[in-house]
Design a protein around this motif. Sequence first.
Motif, PDB file in Angstrom:
ATOM      1  N   ALA A 111      94.610 183.387  28.707  1.00 21.20           N
ATOM      2  CA  ALA A 111      95.249 184.190  29.762  1.00 21.20           C
ATOM      3  C   ALA A 111      96.758 184.010  29.725  1.00 21.20           C
ATOM      4  N   ALA A 112      97.227 182.774  29.551  1.00 19.62           N
ATOM      5  CA  ALA A 112      98.669 182.511  29.509  1.00 19.62           C
ATOM      6  C   ALA A 112      99.299 183.171  28.286  1.00 19.62           C
ATOM      7  N   VAL A 171      97.222 180.827  36.569  1.00 16.24           N
ATOM      8  CA  VAL A 171      96.132 181.696  36.123  1.00 16.24           C
ATOM      9  C   VAL A 171      95.154 181.891  37.275  1.00 16.24           C
ATOM     10  N   GLY A 202     104.897 186.757  28.755  1.00 17.02           N
ATOM     11  CA  GLY A 202     106.199 186.436  29.306  1.00 17.02           C
ATOM     12  C   GLY A 202     106.860 185.241  28.658  1.00 17.02           C
ATOM     13  N   GLU A 210      99.629 187.025  28.678  1.00 19.08           N
ATOM     14  CA  GLU A 210     100.621 187.494  29.648  1.00 19.08           C
ATOM     15  C   GLU A 210     101.902 187.938  28.960  1.00 19.08           C
ATOM     16  N   ALA A 255     102.503 178.421  34.054  1.00 13.58           N
ATOM     17  CA  ALA A 255     101.599 179.568  34.054  1.00 13.58           C
ATOM     18  C   ALA A 255     100.566 179.356  35.151  1.00 13.58           C
ATOM     19  N   TYR A 300      98.546 186.170  41.168  1.00 13.12           N
ATOM     20  CA  TYR A 300      98.138 187.572  41.138  1.00 13.12           C
ATOM     21  C   TYR A 300      97.302 187.937  42.359  1.00 13.12           C
ATOM     22  N   ARG A 322      93.879 186.072  34.661  1.00 14.19           N
ATOM     23  CA  ARG A 322      95.177 186.723  34.451  1.00 14.19           C
ATOM     24  C   ARG A 322      96.267 185.722  34.817  1.00 14.19           C
ATOM     25  N   ALA A 323      97.344 185.714  34.038  1.00 20.75           N
ATOM     26  CA  ALA A 323      98.396 184.713  34.221  1.00 20.75           C
ATOM     27  C   ALA A 323      99.695 185.332  34.703  1.00 20.75           C
ATOM     28  N   SER A 324     100.415 184.554  35.479  1.00 17.96           N
ATOM     29  CA  SER A 324     101.795 184.851  35.850  1.00 17.96           C
ATOM     30  C   SER A 324     102.605 183.647  35.381  1.00 17.96           C
ATOM     31  N   THR A 325     103.623 183.884  34.555  1.00 20.74           N
ATOM     32  CA  THR A 325     104.367 182.783  33.939  1.00 20.74           C
ATOM     33  C   THR A 325     105.837 182.852  34.309  1.00 20.74           C
TER      34      THR A 325
END
Length: 197
Positions: free
Chosen positions: A39-40, A82, A45, A43, A80, A112, A86-89
Amino acid sequence: MTSPPAPAPTGSEPPRASGPAEPVGDARVTAADRALLEAARAEGGARVPDDGSVIVIHREPAGDAGELAWMPDDRNYCLAVVRDARASTICNPLPKSWARIGIRLVTEAVAYHEGPTVYFAVVDGGHAPYAYAGRGPQSPGTGPVRDATAVFASGRTLSLLTYEPPLRQILPGDREICSADNAVCFPTLDVYVPGSP
């Protein structure tokens, strides 16, 4: 017999570069963390390292949620978050100075799906475990403080923490997060980021 904690540096001393950080103990990546890493990496990013320097701060048993960090040196970090695979980094430098001795950074990283805000802290030394402390009873719905230990080749150790305080049920100053030995404490909702006063 345990040795006393190392003295904290002064508030204006810049961190020394010595990376990358290596995870200690349960913070090491295992086969069960494959979904978090995928997932990371998906992403896009930030480039997730594949050299064993990814630090697992938190992993859910289902494997689709958790927090990963990596530090190419002790001046920079990536986190990151997760959720639902889904990841946000975020990747940023650590502040060159800080408001409290021992606290390198406290920042927000939003998850997320409008989930709760994940706070991330970088603290000098390996004083784990960390937990809520302070006035009054713990607010209902307050999740645990999760921590991992990272060590650099120089021997310098940092604790990386994530937590999700329920903002509607806790007021600034009501609670602190403290290490098990009470060597390090900081207010739950304070944020120390580069450029902060």
